[in-house]
Design a protein around this motif. Sequence first.
Motif, PDB file in Angstrom:
ATOM      1  N   GLY A  17      55.835  39.575  31.298  1.00  0.00           N
ATOM      2  CA  GLY A  17      55.110  38.618  32.128  1.00  0.00           C
ATOM      3  C   GLY A  17      53.680  39.032  32.411  1.00  0.00           C
ATOM      4  O   GLY A  17      52.976  38.373  33.172  1.00  0.00           O
ATOM      5  N   HIS A  18      53.215  40.120  31.781  1.00  0.00           N
ATOM      6  CA  HIS A  18      51.864  40.619  32.056  1.00  0.00           C
ATOM      7  C   HIS A  18      50.815  39.760  31.358  1.00  0.00           C
ATOM      8  O   HIS A  18      50.962  39.403  30.193  1.00  0.00           O
ATOM      9  CB  HIS A  18      51.730  42.065  31.580  1.00  0.00           C
ATOM     10  N   ILE A  19      49.737  39.426  32.093  1.00  0.00           N
ATOM     11  CA  ILE A  19      48.614  38.672  31.549  1.00  0.00           C
ATOM     12  C   ILE A  19      47.398  39.587  31.512  1.00  0.00           C
ATOM     13  O   ILE A  19      47.049  40.190  32.523  1.00  0.00           O
ATOM     14  CB  ILE A  19      48.301  37.426  32.393  1.00  0.00           C
ATOM     15  N   GLU A  20      46.764  39.673  30.365  1.00  0.00           N
ATOM     16  CA  GLU A  20      45.532  40.459  30.222  1.00  0.00           C
ATOM     17  C   GLU A  20      44.404  39.498  29.870  1.00  0.00           C
ATOM     18  O   GLU A  20      44.432  38.842  28.827  1.00  0.00           O
ATOM     19  CB  GLU A  20      45.684  41.517  29.127  1.00  0.00           C
ATOM     20  N   VAL A  21      43.406  39.391  30.771  1.00  0.00           N
ATOM     21  CA  VAL A  21      42.269  38.498  30.541  1.00  0.00           C
ATOM     22  C   VAL A  21      41.049  39.344  30.197  1.00  0.00           C
ATOM     23  O   VAL A  21      40.615  40.165  31.002  1.00  0.00           O
ATOM     24  CB  VAL A  21      41.982  37.626  31.780  1.00  0.00           C
ATOM     25  N   LYS A  22      40.522  39.136  29.006  1.00  0.00           N
ATOM     26  CA  LYS A  22      39.399  39.941  28.530  1.00  0.00           C
ATOM     27  C   LYS A  22      38.086  39.518  29.175  1.00  0.00           C
ATOM     28  O   LYS A  22      37.227  40.354  29.469  1.00  0.00           O
ATOM     29  CB  LYS A  22      39.293  39.824  27.004  1.00  0.00           C
ATOM     30  N   ASP A  23      37.906  38.230  29.418  1.00  0.00           N
ATOM     31  CA  ASP A  23      36.681  37.695  30.002  1.00  0.00           C
ATOM     32  C   ASP A  23      37.054  36.935  31.266  1.00  0.00           C
ATOM     33  O   ASP A  23      37.748  35.921  31.212  1.00  0.00           O
ATOM     34  CB  ASP A  23      35.988  36.774  28.988  1.00  0.00           C
ATOM     35  N   GLU A  24      36.588  37.418  32.444  1.00  0.00           N
ATOM     36  CA  GLU A  24      36.983  36.822  33.718  1.00  0.00           C
ATOM     37  C   GLU A  24      36.557  35.360  33.831  1.00  0.00           C
ATOM     38  O   GLU A  24      37.152  34.604  34.601  1.00  0.00           O
ATOM     39  CB  GLU A  24      36.390  37.631  34.879  1.00  0.00           C
ATOM     40  N   ALA A  25      35.538  34.949  33.070  1.00  0.00           N
ATOM     41  CA  ALA A  25      35.106  33.556  33.129  1.00  0.00           C
ATOM     42  C   ALA A  25      36.194  32.606  32.635  1.00  0.00           C
ATOM     43  O   ALA A  25      36.193  31.416  32.973  1.00  0.00           O
ATOM     44  CB  ALA A  25      33.832  33.369  32.301  1.00  0.00           C
ATOM     45  N   TRP A  26      37.139  33.146  31.846  1.00  0.00           N
ATOM     46  CA  TRP A  26      38.220  32.326  31.289  1.00  0.00           C
ATOM     47  C   TRP A  26      39.512  32.416  32.089  1.00  0.00           C
ATOM     48  O   TRP A  26      40.517  31.804  31.725  1.00  0.00           O
ATOM     49  CB  TRP A  26      38.501  32.753  29.838  1.00  0.00           C
TER      50      TRP A  26
END
Length: 265
Positions: A17-26
């Motif tokens: 269930g882990h979410i990794e967002v590379k760009d916080e704008a997205w």
Amino acid sequence: MNAPDGTAVAWFDRNTGHIEVKDEAWRQPVLDALAPHMTRHSASHRTVAPDRSLPPPPEHDLARRRPGAALKKKIEEISPGPLERCLAWMLKRPTEADSWKAGLRGERVVGRELARLSRLSPHRWRTLHSVPLSPTWDIDHLVVGLGGVFSINTKNHRDKSVRVGEHTVRVNHGEGRPYLRNSRREAALVTRVLERGCGFPVVVHPVLVFVRPAVLTVEPSANGVRALDSRDLAALAPSTGVLSPEQVEAVYAVARDQRSWTTAR
């Protein structure tokens, strides 16, 4: 998940269930797109979560911490003795502890404003102070309510001119300071901790609060960071519609337990 140009911006692990967002704008578009998958994941991969119905033991309960608790401890460690203080006063030289004391005063001012925010709001806001991430790093204030989650970075530049640009902050027209980058970094870290503990998406808004500046100028784009005069914190009071009352309590239960933050970095 990829942006329209094919650039990878996020990953979702179905097993954990882990979410990794590379760009916080997205982050928000990513969370919106993943919401149906998160729902199915929660239904088919249930795990045993810690019991959050009771407050954590006193030694782990961050709700007991006062504004500026981390700075107060630091000041006690580095404050000079009576002789050194006397010499510094005679020579009119600041000591190492003076800048930390200014920070402590600022966090206490913001702490009082946040207490006022809670009193003004028809819906109770939950506030934590000096959330420890490491021996040398803490979140000044964390605010949770129906209007969302806000990580607050306090800066005491009282009676000075502050300009918040697109990438940097300048005080009295001096060199740029990385306050915006640091605030986004803290919000991203808080997001990871709360989503891991709660099991549902949590959007954390970074906020820079300046303690009673002479002038605060904020350019239209501050790269997702909200900048406020400490006297304007009450403007958050009527905010609603982001979290349900049950989600507020779940987020606060995770956030107030110091053990949630032990692997934050």
